[in-house]
Design a protein around this motif. Structure first.
Motif, short mmCIF file in Angstrom:
data_model
loop_
_atom_site.label_atom_id
_atom_site.label_comp_id
_atom_site.label_asym_id
_atom_site.label_seq_id
_atom_site.Cartn_x
_atom_site.Cartn_y
_atom_site.Cartn_z
N UNK A 9 0.86 -1.18 0.00
CA UNK A 9 0.00 0.00 0.00
C UNK A 9 0.89 1.23 0.00
N UNK A 10 0.64 2.11 -0.95
CA UNK A 10 1.41 3.34 -1.08
C UNK A 10 0.46 4.52 -0.89
N UNK A 11 0.83 5.43 0.00
CA UNK A 11 0.05 6.65 0.24
C UNK A 11 0.97 7.84 0.08
N UNK A 12 0.57 8.76 -0.77
CA UNK A 12 1.35 9.98 -0.98
C UNK A 12 2.78 9.66 -1.41
N UNK A 13 2.93 8.56 -2.16
CA UNK A 13 4.24 8.16 -2.65
C UNK A 13 5.10 7.40 -1.67
N UNK A 14 4.57 7.11 -0.48
CA UNK A 14 5.32 6.38 0.54
C UNK A 14 4.74 4.98 0.71
N UNK A 15 5.62 4.00 0.82
CA UNK A 15 5.19 2.62 1.04
C UNK A 15 4.88 2.45 2.52
N UNK A 16 3.63 2.17 2.85
CA UNK A 16 3.21 2.00 4.24
C UNK A 16 2.90 0.55 4.59
N UNK A 17 2.63 -0.27 3.57
CA UNK A 17 2.48 -1.71 3.75
C UNK A 17 3.34 -2.39 2.69
N UNK A 18 4.13 -3.38 3.13
CA UNK A 18 4.99 -4.11 2.20
C UNK A 18 5.01 -5.58 2.61
N UNK A 19 4.91 -6.46 1.62
CA UNK A 19 4.83 -7.90 1.90
C UNK A 19 3.72 -8.21 2.89
N UNK A 20 2.61 -7.51 2.73
CA UNK A 20 1.39 -7.71 3.54
C UNK A 20 1.57 -7.30 5.00
N UNK A 21 2.62 -6.57 5.31
CA UNK A 21 2.86 -6.15 6.70
C UNK A 21 3.02 -4.63 6.77
N UNK A 22 2.49 -3.99 7.82
CA UNK A 22 2.66 -2.54 7.97
C UNK A 22 4.13 -2.18 8.20
N UNK A 23 4.56 -1.10 7.59
CA UNK A 23 5.92 -0.60 7.78
C UNK A 23 5.95 0.36 8.96
N UNK A 24 5.56 -0.13 10.11
CA UNK A 24 5.41 0.69 11.32
C UNK A 24 6.05 -0.05 12.49
N UNK A 25 7.31 0.22 12.78
CA UNK A 25 8.02 -0.58 13.79
C UNK A 25 7.45 -0.49 15.20
N UNK A 26 6.69 0.56 15.50
CA UNK A 26 6.14 0.69 16.85
C UNK A 26 4.76 0.11 17.02
N UNK A 27 4.29 -0.65 16.04
CA UNK A 27 2.91 -1.13 16.08
C UNK A 27 2.64 -2.06 17.26
N UNK A 28 3.61 -2.88 17.63
CA UNK A 28 3.41 -3.80 18.75
C UNK A 28 3.07 -3.07 20.04
N UNK A 29 3.78 -1.99 20.30
CA UNK A 29 3.50 -1.19 21.50
C UNK A 29 2.14 -0.52 21.43
N UNK A 30 1.77 -0.05 20.24
CA UNK A 30 0.45 0.56 20.05
C UNK A 30 -0.64 -0.44 20.37
N UNK A 31 -0.49 -1.67 19.89
CA UNK A 31 -1.53 -2.68 20.13
C UNK A 31 -1.62 -3.05 21.61
N UNK A 32 -0.50 -3.09 22.30
CA UNK A 32 -0.55 -3.38 23.75
C UNK A 32 -1.28 -2.27 24.49
N UNK A 33 -0.97 -1.02 24.15
CA UNK A 33 -1.64 0.10 24.80
C UNK A 33 -3.13 0.15 24.43
N UNK A 34 -3.43 -0.21 23.19
CA UNK A 34 -4.83 -0.24 22.75
C UNK A 34 -5.61 -1.28 23.56
N UNK A 35 -5.02 -2.43 23.78
CA UNK A 35 -5.68 -3.48 24.56
C UNK A 35 -5.97 -3.00 25.98
N UNK A 36 -5.03 -2.26 26.54
CA UNK A 36 -5.22 -1.72 27.90
C UNK A 36 -6.39 -0.74 27.92
N UNK A 37 -6.45 0.13 26.92
CA UNK A 37 -7.54 1.10 26.87
C UNK A 37 -8.89 0.42 26.60
#
Length: 449
Positions: free
Chosen positions: A413-441
């Motif tokens: 997935x490319x948005x505004x010329x930037x690859x944000x998903x590659x090989x079916x995975x988000x290019x967001x290294x902090x996602x694991x921490x976001x999901x843990x905090x989301x579960x808490x909330x």
């Protein structure tokens, strides 16, 4: 020098423009050129082979409630009708704060990216605390997602004959002052904007006539879009007749909303004459097929709306009704609903894809730049991935196979010329921490702690 060249793809550029063995060149944040196999390819810093893959414009989500993923599949309401569903969940959403809003928006946007969506609105109409939409814009900036915030509002609490508790409603002056503030801070009118603002009183049974009229005035002054729910449920008809003495569409018209600025969610129960009037006025509609089927309250007759001149887009609606944020699923659901209602000849994958791209862009008033891949468009696109097993035997029509054979996910997935998903995975290294905090909330808001 081109930034990215995607080659050897079945390229769906726009309605009635496909290139079976094509390439697309991206420079900076725009589509620079498209071509066929025999056309000279420009040199590029990065070349991506999409052999055997379908490439489409990024899908446009024209109706969503992102914070609702904090109460997904909430057990007490999984078999409830719309009004009961709202009355049960409103007290939980009263606990929203800036952190919960940021996390839920971040998770929603990542999920949308994985389902091929590159632009989404969000109809945020619960405001138990200030500056929640600011938190949404922070999440969009951190990800690089194209975001169209819709400042929703409610003025009528349960004490005033509405559905929400008092903690979720605001007075008209507070609402309009915050709308002005958000437009000043975040509404980017420039081409290729990554953030815009629309105005969206939630519905006629939760927002006063004054805030509906004031929203029109503000939209005229700042050239803004207008959005609300309309004719979604038969109970809405009963409410409107008892309170206003007219149908929901008639009230919508009386408030001055019947204009090309407006797009409405659902629009399941209008009369034929009401459809004709809103079509003539230039109002667009969003169908949310997954949510409509989950709630069991019917769904818009898309073919009828289109035949009468209305533009129709697609939306995921809230993650607490659909329990997912995949625009691919919504596009497939729209195709299936259309075929079930009108027969197999009435709806195919291309018609559904057009609703998910051009249709959604029309709802947002953004057809010049998004929803297609013509040269000059925003560089928002998806290289779709499906398993070889799912595609086995699908040799003649990759667009039909994309919706019929599934499931499909965004490989890139490319948005505004930037690859944000590659090989079916988000290019967001902090996602694991976001999901843990989301579960808490989510546990906090669902009162499970």
């Amino acid at each position: 020098m081109i930034d990215i060249l995607i080659c050897d793809a079945h390229l769906y550029v726009d309605r009635e423009w496909e290139i079976p063995d094509g390439w697309i060149a991206i420079r900076e944040n725009r589509v620079h050129a498209v071509g066929a196999a025999g056309d000279p390819r420009p040199e590029a810093r990065r070349v991506i082979s999409a052999r055997g893959r379908l490439v489409t414009p990024g899908l446009v989500n024209a109706h969503h409630h992102m914070v609702q993923n904090l109460t997904r599949s909430y057990a007490p309401v999984t078999r409830s009708k719309l009004f009961t569903w709202l009355q049960e969940l409103y007290p939980l959403w009263s606990a929203l704060d800036e952190e919960a809003t940021y996390l839920s928006t971040y998770v929603a946007m990542v999920e949308l990216l994985l389902g091929g969506c590159t632009t989404s609105m969000d109809h945020m109409y619960v405001h138990p605390r200030p500056r929640l939409i600011d938190a949404q814009f922070s999440a969009a900036r951190d990800i690089g997602f194209r975001f169209y915030a819709t400042r929703g509002s409610m003025t009528r609490s349960v004490e005033d004959g509405g559905l929400p508790p008092a903690a979720l409603v605001q007075d008209e002056e507070t609402i309009m002052a915050d709308c002005e503030r958000l437009v000043g801070l975040y509404h980017d009118r420039a081409p290729g904007a990554m953030g815009r603002v629309a105005l969206g009183p939630a519905s006629l049974f939760s927002a006063s006539g004054q805030v509906m009229r004031d929203s029109v005035t503000l939209a005229d002054r700042h050239d803004l879009r207008l959005h609300t729910h309309l004719a979604e449920d038969m109970e809405e008809d009963d409410y409107s007749l008892s309170v206003y003495g007219c149908t929901p569409t008639e009230h919508f018209e009386q408030m001055g909303w019947a204009s090309p600025r407006s797009w409405v969610a659902h629009y399941i129960y209008p009369s034929s004459s009401e459809i004709d009037r809103l079509a003539q006025a230039g109002v667009s509609v969003v169908q949310c097929p997954g949510s409509n089927m989950m709630i069991g309250g019917g769904s818009a007759d898309v073919q009828n709306l289109q035949e009468r001149g209305m533009r129709v887009g697609l939306g995921c609606n809230g993650s607490a009704t659909t329990d997912h944020g995949s625009m691919w699923m919504e596009t497939r659901n729209a195709m299936l609903l259309g075929r079930m209602r009108g027969g197999p000849e009435s709806m195919g994958a291309r018609e559904a894809l057009d609703m998910a791209t051009r249709g959604g862009a029309a709802c947002l008033g953004w057809e010049d730049e998004i929803g297609h891949l013509r040269p000059g468009a925003c560089a928002d696109l998806v290289i779709w991935h499906m398993s070889d097993v799912a595609l086995a035997g699908a040799l003649t029509d990759p667009v039909e196979a994309w919706l019929r054979c599934g499931p499909a996910v965004a490989g890139t997935t490319i948005v505004n010329g930037r690859i944000l998903v590659e090989n079916c995975e988000p290019c967001l290294p902090g996602l694991g921490g976001i999901l843990r905090d989301h579960a808490r909330q989510a546990r906090r808001i669902q009162r499970l702690d």
